[in-house]
Design an enzyme around this catalytic site. Structure first.
Site, PDB file in Angstrom:
ATOM      1  N   CYS A 252      35.685  50.434 -18.594  1.00  0.00           N
ATOM      2  CA  CYS A 252      34.800  51.116 -19.531  1.00  0.00           C
ATOM      3  C   CYS A 252      34.188  52.375 -18.895  1.00  0.00           C
ATOM      4  CB  CYS A 252      33.739  50.144 -20.035  1.00  0.00           C
ATOM      5  SG  CYS A 252      32.901  50.704 -21.525  1.00  0.00           S
ATOM      6  N   HIS A 342      37.510  45.972 -22.263  1.00  0.00           N
ATOM      7  CA  HIS A 342      36.769  44.939 -21.531  1.00  0.00           C
ATOM      8  C   HIS A 342      37.610  43.682 -21.302  1.00  0.00           C
ATOM      9  CE1 HIS A 342      32.685  46.734 -21.647  1.00  0.00           C
ATOM     10  NE2 HIS A 342      33.203  47.377 -22.681  1.00  0.00           N
ATOM     11  N   GLU A 344      36.684  41.220 -19.595  1.00  0.00           N
ATOM     12  CA  GLU A 344      35.749  40.093 -19.516  1.00  0.00           C
ATOM     13  C   GLU A 344      35.188  39.733 -20.893  1.00  0.00           C
ATOM     14  OE1 GLU A 344      32.938  43.193 -20.356  1.00  0.00           O
ATOM     15  OE2 GLU A 344      34.874  43.104 -19.397  1.00  0.00           O
TER      16      GLU A 344
END
Length: 390
Positions: A252, A342, A344
């Site tokens: 990001c 992302h 995660e």
């Protein structure tokens, strides 16, 4: 109690107060995720932004003490169409409305969020104000136009940790990394811990010397808010890591910082990418992943060829299929790579999760250790996801 929402261009929506009573201003953005509102609210990347939820019904699973992505809610304001009348989930410890009040987040409900989203798609992200105190739209508009723009905003130090801390590995410790906290989410070191990685999280203004002080096996650059064009401190730190040829992985905001460190430019997107359903092409493997995004800026790099930088050749590894935005970089001559999305992601999807394993493999290669299949399974629903996601 009634509330009003006024955009920078003067368009006004009237609705009902939701969350804290008061007045707030920020950048209006829309998020397309159907789930995961608690993770959205506590994602530091949303600092100083007023989030419009495109999902019409929000708050049905309440809130709990396990799904926060940071120590607090960071959004400047919250906009929903139809808030849940009560929480209905066995994991809920409270209602979303009460939590918004407790954390001072001003919101509005009962407006046509579809019309508002279409307006932002047509006109682009812009400043906005919400008030349950003011009744005159012109008075609120004056506050909006006096507020700061997201362009040129240096926000990472405002959301970063003030002191370094350590997240230990789960089971056998294989590697130690230094993570530059530009707005890191709790899920990131948790995933790395499952792969045997001990993460030392450092403040956003940490230098290259700070990151490399204890001889980490790798360096991680986190997500975060603001304009990457003004985060020169982070760019200089990353250049020091590249000079040391230490394995590096960024996501990001970290992708944008790596791009700048390599000599590439960044620019502001018209309305950004925010949601859980963004298709991205992995140009190396030829596969498509559905990914989670939250960014209003992007790296400016050519898609068709590798470019020469002070650190060797760099190519665009991932591209967004909706608009051809650069979604990842791969260094061909130094051990570094990054993605704009992302891996995660909570509340998902988990298509990009194996990228953490790729980072581990990169560190293993530097230590002449065997690489392996390091894909991490999504955390159990009972531990890390809200009931609405199951």
């Amino acid at each position: 109690m009634t509330a009003i929402l006024v955009l920078e261009d003067g368009r006004t929506f009237r609705g009902e107060a939701y969350g804290a009573i008061g007045t707030t201003v920020g950048e209006a953005v829309f998020a397309t995720g159907m789930t995961g509102y608690q993770e959205t609210l506590t994602d530091p990347s949303y600092h100083r932004q007023v989030v419009v939820m495109t999902a019409p019904h929000v708050g049905n699973t309440g809130v709990n003490g396990e799904d926060d992505e940071s120590r607090r809610m960071w959004v400047a304001g919250f906009v929903v169409r139809d808030p849940a009348r009560r929480a209905a989930n066995w994991r809920a410890t409270g209602t979303l409305d009460d939590e918004l009040v407790a954390q001072g987040v001003v919101g509005i409900s009962g407006i046509d969020t579809r019309a508002l989203t279409r307006h932002l798609r047509d006109r682009g992200s812009m400043r906005v104000g919400i008030s349950s105190e003011l009744t005159d739209p012109d008075e609120l508009l004056a506050r909006v136009t006096d507020s700061a723009s997201m362009t040129g905003a240096d926000l990472a130090p405002e959301v970063s940790t003030s002191e370094a801390y350590v997240v230990p590995a789960v089971g056998q410790k294989r590697f130690i990394i230094a993570a530059l906290d530009l707005g890191i989410k709790t899920a990131t070191p948790r995933y790395l811990a499952e792969l045997g990685v001990e993460t030392h999280v450092l403040p956003a203004t940490a230098t290259a010397a700070d990151l490399l002080e204890h001889g980490p096996d790798g360096v991680f650059l986190s997500n975060g808010p603001g304009d990457p064009a003004v985060a020169d401190y982070a760019v200089e730190a990353v250049r020091g890591v590249l000079d040391a040829r230490r394995p590096l992985f960024g996501i990001c905001f970290g992708n944008q910082i790596l791009g700048r460190a390599l000599g590439l430019g960044t620019y502001k997107l018209r309305f950004g990418h925010r949601g859980l359903n963004q298709p991205v092409l992995d140009r190396v493997s030829g596969t498509v992943r559905v990914t989670s995004h939250n960014h209003g800026f992007a790296v400016d790099a050519p898609l068709g060829r590798a470019v020469d930088t002070p650190y060797g050749r760099v190519e665009v590894s991932h591209v967004g299929l909706n608009d051809d935005v650069v979604e990842g970089l791969r260094c061909l001559d130094v051990p570094a790579f990054s993605v704009q999305f992302h891996p995660e992601a909570a509340a998902g999807p988990h298509d990009a999760n194996p990228l953490f394993g790729r980072f581990v493999d990169l560190m293993a290669a530097e230590h002449d250790q065997p690489a392996g299949e390091h894909a991490v399974s999504p955390p159990p629903v009972v531990e890390h996801t809200t009931g609405e996601k199951s």
